[in-house]
Design a protein around this motif. Structure first.
Motif, PDB file in Angstrom:
ATOM      1  N   GLN A 178     -15.187  19.626  10.190  1.00  0.00           N
ATOM      2  CA  GLN A 178     -14.858  20.955  10.709  1.00  0.00           C
ATOM      3  C   GLN A 178     -13.905  21.744   9.824  1.00  0.00           C
ATOM      4  O   GLN A 178     -13.471  22.827  10.204  1.00  0.00           O
ATOM      5  CB  GLN A 178     -14.243  20.828  12.108  1.00  0.00           C
ATOM      6  CG  GLN A 178     -15.131  20.100  13.116  1.00  0.00           C
ATOM      7  CD  GLN A 178     -16.351  20.903  13.505  1.00  0.00           C
ATOM      8  OE1 GLN A 178     -17.262  21.071  12.714  1.00  0.00           O
ATOM      9  NE2 GLN A 178     -16.366  21.391  14.727  1.00  0.00           N
ATOM     10  N   GLY A 179     -13.547  21.220   8.648  1.00  0.00           N
ATOM     11  CA  GLY A 179     -12.681  21.961   7.746  1.00  0.00           C
ATOM     12  C   GLY A 179     -11.343  21.284   7.540  1.00  0.00           C
ATOM     13  O   GLY A 179     -11.134  20.126   7.912  1.00  0.00           O
ATOM     14  N   ARG A 181     -14.221  25.640  11.073  1.00  0.00           N
ATOM     15  CA  ARG A 181     -15.551  26.005  11.561  1.00  0.00           C
ATOM     16  C   ARG A 181     -15.411  26.809  12.853  1.00  0.00           C
ATOM     17  O   ARG A 181     -15.484  26.264  13.966  1.00  0.00           O
ATOM     18  CB  ARG A 181     -16.403  24.752  11.799  1.00  0.00           C
ATOM     19  CG  ARG A 181     -17.886  25.061  12.028  1.00  0.00           C
ATOM     20  CD  ARG A 181     -18.673  23.810  12.381  1.00  0.00           C
ATOM     21  NE  ARG A 181     -18.713  22.861  11.314  1.00  0.00           N
ATOM     22  CZ  ARG A 181     -19.563  22.881  10.282  1.00  0.00           C
ATOM     23  NH1 ARG A 181     -20.457  23.842  10.192  1.00  0.00           N
ATOM     24  NH2 ARG A 181     -19.527  21.944   9.349  1.00  0.00           N
ATOM     25  N   GLN A 187     -20.324  31.269  11.973  1.00  0.00           N
ATOM     26  CA  GLN A 187     -21.437  30.902  11.084  1.00  0.00           C
ATOM     27  C   GLN A 187     -21.096  31.020   9.611  1.00  0.00           C
ATOM     28  O   GLN A 187     -21.898  30.650   8.749  1.00  0.00           O
ATOM     29  CB  GLN A 187     -22.674  31.760  11.394  1.00  0.00           C
ATOM     30  CG  GLN A 187     -22.569  33.227  10.965  1.00  0.00           C
ATOM     31  CD  GLN A 187     -21.985  34.125  12.036  1.00  0.00           C
ATOM     32  OE1 GLN A 187     -21.140  33.704  12.828  1.00  0.00           O
ATOM     33  NE2 GLN A 187     -22.436  35.384  12.067  1.00  0.00           N
ATOM     34  N   PHE A 200     -18.598  29.480   8.071  1.00  0.00           N
ATOM     35  CA  PHE A 200     -17.857  28.304   7.585  1.00  0.00           C
ATOM     36  C   PHE A 200     -18.428  27.839   6.244  1.00  0.00           C
ATOM     37  O   PHE A 200     -19.635  27.645   6.092  1.00  0.00           O
ATOM     38  CB  PHE A 200     -17.960  27.178   8.610  1.00  0.00           C
ATOM     39  CG  PHE A 200     -17.314  25.888   8.176  1.00  0.00           C
ATOM     40  CD1 PHE A 200     -15.939  25.771   8.114  1.00  0.00           C
ATOM     41  CD2 PHE A 200     -18.091  24.783   7.843  1.00  0.00           C
ATOM     42  CE1 PHE A 200     -15.338  24.576   7.723  1.00  0.00           C
ATOM     43  CE2 PHE A 200     -17.507  23.588   7.452  1.00  0.00           C
ATOM     44  CZ  PHE A 200     -16.130  23.483   7.394  1.00  0.00           C
ATOM     45  N   GLN A 253     -19.280  25.322   3.439  1.00  0.00           N
ATOM     46  CA  GLN A 253     -19.509  23.907   3.124  1.00  0.00           C
ATOM     47  C   GLN A 253     -19.625  23.817   1.600  1.00  0.00           C
ATOM     48  O   GLN A 253     -20.667  24.105   1.028  1.00  0.00           O
ATOM     49  CB  GLN A 253     -20.760  23.409   3.843  1.00  0.00           C
ATOM     50  CG  GLN A 253     -20.598  23.458   5.360  1.00  0.00           C
ATOM     51  CD  GLN A 253     -21.841  23.068   6.139  1.00  0.00           C
ATOM     52  OE1 GLN A 253     -21.830  22.987   7.366  1.00  0.00           O
ATOM     53  NE2 GLN A 253     -22.928  22.831   5.457  1.00  0.00           N
TER      54      GLN A 253
END
Length: 281
Positions: free
Chosen positions: A131-132, A186, A189, A191, A193
């Motif tokens: 999630q970051g 996160r 949309q 976020f 990666q």
């Protein structure tokens, strides 16, 4: 500690010792057990000016507060990130957990974003932060996939916050599109990666493939129902499909799992830190 506590401890110790692979799933309850609470005294102590000015009630909901300016928004977020990433330091429960599993063939998947696993000694190539991570910024609309280390800027923001605002010159701007910057979380949309995220995703899947059908221990720590599809449900499914698997769940609020796994699961509602410490003995 409740009926059967010592028996569950002994069963868990045997399961850890006999496992060929150990997959750790870390959720918000684990960091809460480590003292990284998002409400209560810790929130009141560190965010008094923001509480008085905006009526904030806790750190989780405050992350969605509609601040009117970027100067106000970053005054809050800088303190939030500083407190939960840079001021906390390594905590006992994570350090104990590392000592418990460090000689096993293990991997970590976590929805936590506070770097506690890495601070405790877990190698970064064994920790998948889905999630970051509070330690990075990203473009708010994900116009490119680079992340930016934020420690120096965050500390500068905190030091120069006056009346819940930072100076305008400290407001971060995307170097590519010129738009706003977000913490690497996160939340929508956009976020990002990045390359490292995909590398760790691959390492996680490799671990799952290697351990399939083997003697696997799924150690689930403080995982609730915010994002159950990341850790909780997959752990249940993999336990069900592997006759040699064991699921250990440490969860004060949601200990009950799938009935189909009842004979392959051990649940603890006791304090996570106490359980981990007891397992080390």
């Amino acid at each position: 500690m409740g009926n059967g506590y010592q028996e569950r401890i002994e069963k868990t110790k045997r399961a850890i010792e006999s496992s060929e692979y150990l997959l750790i799933g870390g959720g918000a309850g684990l960091s809460a057990a480590a003292g990284i609470a998002y409400s209560g005294k810790r929130f009141l102590k560190n965010f008094a000016p923001f509480i008085e000015k905006y009526g904030l009630t806790d750190m989780y909901s405050s992350g969605f507060y509609p601040f009117k300016t970027q100067e106000e928004r970053w005054a809050y977020w800088a303190k939030h990130i500083s407190l939960n990433r840079y001021e906390s330091g390594p905590t006992t429960v994570y350090q104990d957990l590392f000592q418990l599993v460090k000689n096993k063939k293990y991997f970590v998947i976590t929805t936590n974003v506070d770097s506690q696993f890495e601070l405790a000694g877990f190698p970064s190539d064994k920790v998948f932060e889905v999630q970051g991570n509070y330690g990075f910024f990203q473009c708010s609309v994900g116009c490119h996939d680079k992340l930016y280390d934020n420690e120096s800027l965050v500390k500068d923001m905190v030091a120069r916050t006056i009346e819940c605002k930072i100076p305008s010159e400290l407001v971060p701007i995307c170097p590519v599109c010129g738009g706003n910057i977000d913490p690497h979380l996160r939340i929508n949309q956009y976020f990002v990666q990045d390359k490292k995220w995909y590398e760790l995703n691959d390492l996680y899947n490799q671990f799952l493939q290697e351990s399939e059908g083997k003697k696997v221990l799924f150690l689930e720590l403080g995982v609730g129902f915010n994002t159950p599809g990341i850790i909780r449900y997959p752990f249940e499914q993999m336990t069900y499909h592997n006759e040699y698997a064991t699921l250990i769940r440490l969860n004060k609020d949601h200990p009950v799992g799938a009935l189909e796994n009842e004979d392959k699961s051990i649940a603890f509602t006791e304090d996570i830190q106490e359980v981990v410490f007891t397992l080390m003995k």
